[in-house]
Structures are given as C-alpha cells and as structure tokens.
Write an enzyme that holds these catalytic residues in place. Structure first.
Site, PDB file in Angstrom:
ATOM      1  N   GLU A 195     -11.279   1.256  -3.230  1.00  0.00           N
ATOM      2  CA  GLU A 195     -10.566   1.607  -1.995  1.00  0.00           C
ATOM      3  C   GLU A 195      -9.284   2.346  -2.371  1.00  0.00           C
ATOM      4  OE1 GLU A 195      -9.304  -2.025  -0.061  1.00  0.00           O
ATOM      5  OE2 GLU A 195      -8.927  -2.979  -1.977  1.00  0.00           O
ATOM      6  N   ASP A 226       0.823  -1.214   0.000  1.00  0.00           N
ATOM      7  CA  ASP A 226       0.000   0.000   0.000  1.00  0.00           C
ATOM      8  C   ASP A 226       0.860   1.268   0.000  1.00  0.00           C
ATOM      9  OD1 ASP A 226      -2.152  -1.822   0.367  1.00  0.00           O
ATOM     10  OD2 ASP A 226      -1.877  -1.718   2.536  1.00  0.00           O
TER      11      ASP A 226
END
Length: 562
Positions: A187, A14
C-alpha cells in the site's frame, strides 16, 4: 541543527512530504476527524508549524456516519505546473471484505488556498498518489482493493494515466506495476523519477509492528516491471524491538536544494506496563502514529538506504542548507474562546463545528447536547490530539442537566467505543453530581462503567461553575474536580491509558489508525438539548515525569516531545 524524531508528535500519520523552493510541506491523514488533511510547513526539517487544514467545509468533505478510522486516508501532496495537487481518499467501510472508498483531487495555487472543489477520481483502491512525469504525463498510483474472499485483498499497485484536459483518468491505461513481496499488504505508493529511472516506494506488512517500506525500480512504467531493492527492506522496526521509534514505513521521499535526501515516515512510540514484555506485546501507542524524518544516502548500486540502518534514528543530521524555522517549543494550548471560530488545533468528528453543536466567542464555548460519545452521526464534541505522554488538561464548565441522560464535561477519547470522561449529570434524587464514566472493549460499541455511581459527589447549591482536570501520566491518567479552581479533589479513579491506543483497539475493531484526544463534550440523548458553557480550556505539556526520593518533580526531557 539536528532533527529530533518524531518531528510531528501525536497522530500525524502517513506523511506525504514535498519541497517547493526552500519550504517543505507535509500532509497527513486525519481519518474521521474534521477538518480533513493537516499540512505542516518548515524550512529546516527540524521545526514545524501547522499552517492549513485543507478540507474545512462540507462541500469539501462530509463524513457524517463514517465509521471510526474511516474518512481521510493517506493524502498525497505534490507540486507541478505552478500549483499544489492534493489527492485524498474517503473510506466509508473499515471492517469486512469491502472498503467502499472514493479518491478525490483538489488543487490550489498557494498552500493556504483557496482549494478547488474536489473532483471524483475513482474508487479502485486507497492510498492514491499523483505522479508528474518529466514528459508532462501524469499518473494515479494506488493500492488496489480486492473484496473477493479467495484473493488477497491488497491486489498490488496500479498505475493509471490522468488526462489534465478532461481532469479524468483513462481506465484503459490501468496496469499493475508492482505486486509487492511475500510480506503482503502492499500500500501507500509514491513514485519518483531519479537519474533516469523510476523508483517506487511502497509500504508493506500492515501499519502495526510488522510495518515496513520497500523500494522497487524500473526503467519503464510497464506492467510488473519493477524490481525490489536487494538487502531490504528500506525501513522497518520489525527487527529492532528496542528502538525508541517503532512501526516506521509508509511515507515519502524529498530532496533538499543542496541535493541531500530525506524520507518522512509514519512512526509510533509504544510504552509497556512494568508487568509486560517489551517485545510481545511490544507496547501501547497512545499518541497514535506520528511522523519521523530519516536521512537517506545512495549506495554503489544506485539504491536508497536509511542512514544508520533500516531501523532509523531518533536524532538525525539536519540539511546543510536548512533555514531556521521559528516554531513553539511544545504544543501546549490555552483557549479563552474569544474568537468566533475554533482555533486550528481543535477538531470535531466527521462534520464541521456548526450551530447544531453550539457556538464560540465572547469568552465562552457553548455546546448543545446531542448523542452519546458512541454516536457517529450527531455529537457535540470538540477535542485536540494528545501530543505528549505527560500533560494536564483543564476546563471550567457551567451546566444544569435535565436528567441522568444529559451530561457535560472533559473527555479523553480514542473512538466511538474507547473513551472516558468526567462530567456533570443528575442523579435519581434530582441532585447535580459529578460522575466518571469509561467505555472500552468487549463489544463492538464497548462496555460502559460508571465509576462513582451511588457515591457521586454532589455539587453544592450556589456553585455556578465546576472545574475539571485530567492528569495524564503516560501509562495512566486520572480525573480531578474543583468548585473554586484552586482546591482540587481527586476522584480516586486511575484509568489505563493503553485503552486509548491503536494497539488496544486493533484487538477488536478493524479501524485503529488515529490516536488519543482530550476535549470537551456535552451529551443529551433525551433530545431536550441541554446546553453547557465552557469558560476556558488549558492543555499543558509537562515534559518528563520522574520520581525522586518518594516525591514527584517535573524535569524537561532531553527529548523535546518525549
């Protein structure tokens, strides 16, 4: 120079990338591992150094009892108004309809800190990022969670204005600016303003082999005003099953001083057993989700595109204005435990290393036995990431167990239900012995196997230290022991490394976002606090492992981190 992917090998997922003057920074997720939020730095996008673990005290972060793969999700690093801003999410539930998360903000004038005490922002959804608009306004951009069983849980991307005067959000300004596509699971949003337009980068498809990143743009920040890039997605490996890199998607965009563009993305490098398809299942990602960097160009319609196609490349042209950055050739580590604090590569689970766990310094690491390796509250374990497919890990330990309930040794660990180790314990005859145990799937907390059982090697009288080694060879690993550090004896137990992968864990548990670790642990669930002393630890990356004429030899791969 060329960028060689992944640039951050082994559980560095991420990525949130920014540039401040000539230095690039990447912040990555840490989940239940402490300290929280790793930050790497580089001036060439090729060579990276770990420079800071931001959330390093219990006032900054306390995850005691948090579930595996809960904790710190998708931190967002930005720079504005002369300081660094870090938004991070602390997730308390991974399974079921609820997430029970909180988003926090901390700031610092330099990347080394000190970082301010975190401010609670909201709990609307995870993967929050902070957008600093050109007009001075700031907005929180986030995935929005919906627990209702008759709605999709990923309820679009919400934008909410942030008041820097009060350091609070303005909930009445909240609006959904993007609902995603039919792929769903939208997301990981990051918002940018480029050439007068707003560009929203967001992940979709789940952080598995269907993962992808899409781009949408708008001239305003009005509700549902963003239009998706044609001929997308921006990056994915769903349709490139033969690519060295897989799962690319969730990430962030950055520009160079010279005006070039790059995109940092999570990625994975799955392998498969000889008797398995390379397509379905696509493989086992034992190093977890790593970080890759791809070059970006802009097409005639003003949309960003990955150079070489949306599957990305292993080798990528470095920036023309790159400043060479000195960094180690690999991630090998040797520790004599001379310092009073653990080194930057060591992690503990959920809480910092403390007196309840033990101490370090003066040439030894002392660990005090607490709960089992399945415990999410009280556990004496220090570990480091697997960052290569081929490595040896070795330690030297002194331990006199109280009973079979006390154990000390060397572990390969994924989460509370997927791990193994070689350790010293006591048998029913009162002898100190060596055992190999493995915990893996089948039940929520896994099923445990004692491999040596009645044939566990007895430690001879007079032996003060026992040496343990783990030989990790991509698809499998095995444990060895020695009584002198020179003559090694194999346990004869070969374990499947796939058990310690995201792709194995996802089949039975809702949290599967980390990667394999190797480390040192002491267990004493009797409550009598048996104590072990570890004299040293060695993690040595070995490069490529190849068989030649029936014997094995070590050869450095052309892929530096392969």
């Amino acid at each position: 120079m060329q960028i060689q992917n992944p640039v951050l090998p082994g559980f560095n997922s991420d990525p949130s990338i920014i540039r401040v003057e000539n230095t690039y920074y990447i912040a990555t997720s840490t989940f239940e591992w402490f300290p929280g939020v790793r930050i790497h730095a580089s001036q060439d996008l090729v060579h990276w150094n770990l420079v800071k673990n931001v959330l390093d005290t219990t006032t900054m972060l306390d995850m005691k009892g948090s579930p595996s793969s809960g904790g710190i999700w998708a931190p967002d690093l930005s720079y504005a108004d002369g300081k660094f801003w870090l938004i991070f999410t602390d997730v308390k539930i991974t399974d079921g309809n609820f997430k029970d998360l909180k988003n926090y903000l901390t700031t610092a004038e330099t990347i080394e800190g000190p970082w301010s005490e975190p401010i609670l922002v909201n709990g609307v959804g995870f993967d929050a990022s902070l957008f600093h608009d050109e007009d001075g306004h700031k907005y929180l951009v986030q995935q929005t969670w919906d627990h209702r069983e008759y709605h999709h849980p990923f309820d679009g991307i919400t934008l909410t204005e942030f008041d820097t005067g009060t350091m609070k959000l303005k909930p009445n300004t909240a609006r959904t600016i993007f609902s995603g596509t039919d792929v769903r699971l939208v997301e990981g949003p990051h918002l940018y303003k480029i050439n007068g337009e707003y560009f929203l980068f967001a992940a979709q498809g789940g952080t598995i082999f269907t993962h992808q990143e899409v781009v949408a743009r708008s001239k305003s920040l009005d509700e549902l005003s963003f239009v998706v890039e044609p001929d997308g997605p921006f990056i994915t490996n769903f349709d490139t099953p033969d690519s060295y890199l897989q799962k690319q998607g969730h990430g962030a965009l950055v520009s160079t001083p010279g005006g070039e563009w790059y995109y940092a993305s999570l990625t994975a490098r799955p392998w498969h057993h000889d008797n398995e398809s390379s397509i379905d299942p696509r493989g086992w990602s034992t190093l977890g989700r790593e970080t890759s960097i791809q070059k970006v160009e802009w097409d005639g319609g003003g949309w960003p595109r990955i150079v070489g196609g949306h599957g990305g490349q292993t080798f990528v042209e470095a920036p023309k204005d790159a400043i060479f950055t000195k960094a180690p050739a690999d991630h090998s580590q040797h520790d004599e435990f001379d310092d009073a604090t653990l080194g930057i590569n060591w992690n503990t689970l959920r809480v910092p290393f403390n007196e309840k766990m033990g101490s370090t310094g003066n040439g030894k690491l002392t660990l005090i036995g607490q709960g089992s390796l399945a415990n999410t509250f009280d556990l004496s374990l220090v570990a480091r990431r697997w960052q290569a497919f081929y490595f040896d890990a070795e330690t030297k330990v002194k331990f006199n167990p109280y009973s079979y309930q006390s154990m000390a040794g060397l572990t390969n660990y994924y989460n509370h239900s997927h791990w193994s180790w070689i350790f010293i314990t006591k048998n029913d005859d009162g002898q100190n012995v060596i055992e190999v145990g493995e915990n893996k799937g089948g039940l929520r907390n896994g099923s445990y196997t004692s491999y040596l059982r009645d044939h566990a090697p007895v430690i001879p009288d007079g032996i003060e230290y026992v040496y343990f080694k783990s030989e990790n060879r991509k698809e499998s690993y095995t444990y060895l022991y020695s009584f002198d550090g020179d003559n090694w004896v194999t346990t004869g137990i070969t374990l499947d490394a796939a058990v310690l992968s995201d792709d194995y864990v996802v089949r039975e548990y809702g949290g599967f976002f980390t990667g394999a670790y190797v480390g040192l642990a002491v267990v004493d669930y009797s409550g009598y606090n048996s104590t072990a002393e570890f004299d040293n630890f060695d993690y040595k990356e070995l490069g490529d492992y190849k068989e030649t004429n029936g014997s094995f030899s070590w050869q450095k791969s052309e892929l530096r981190f392969y």
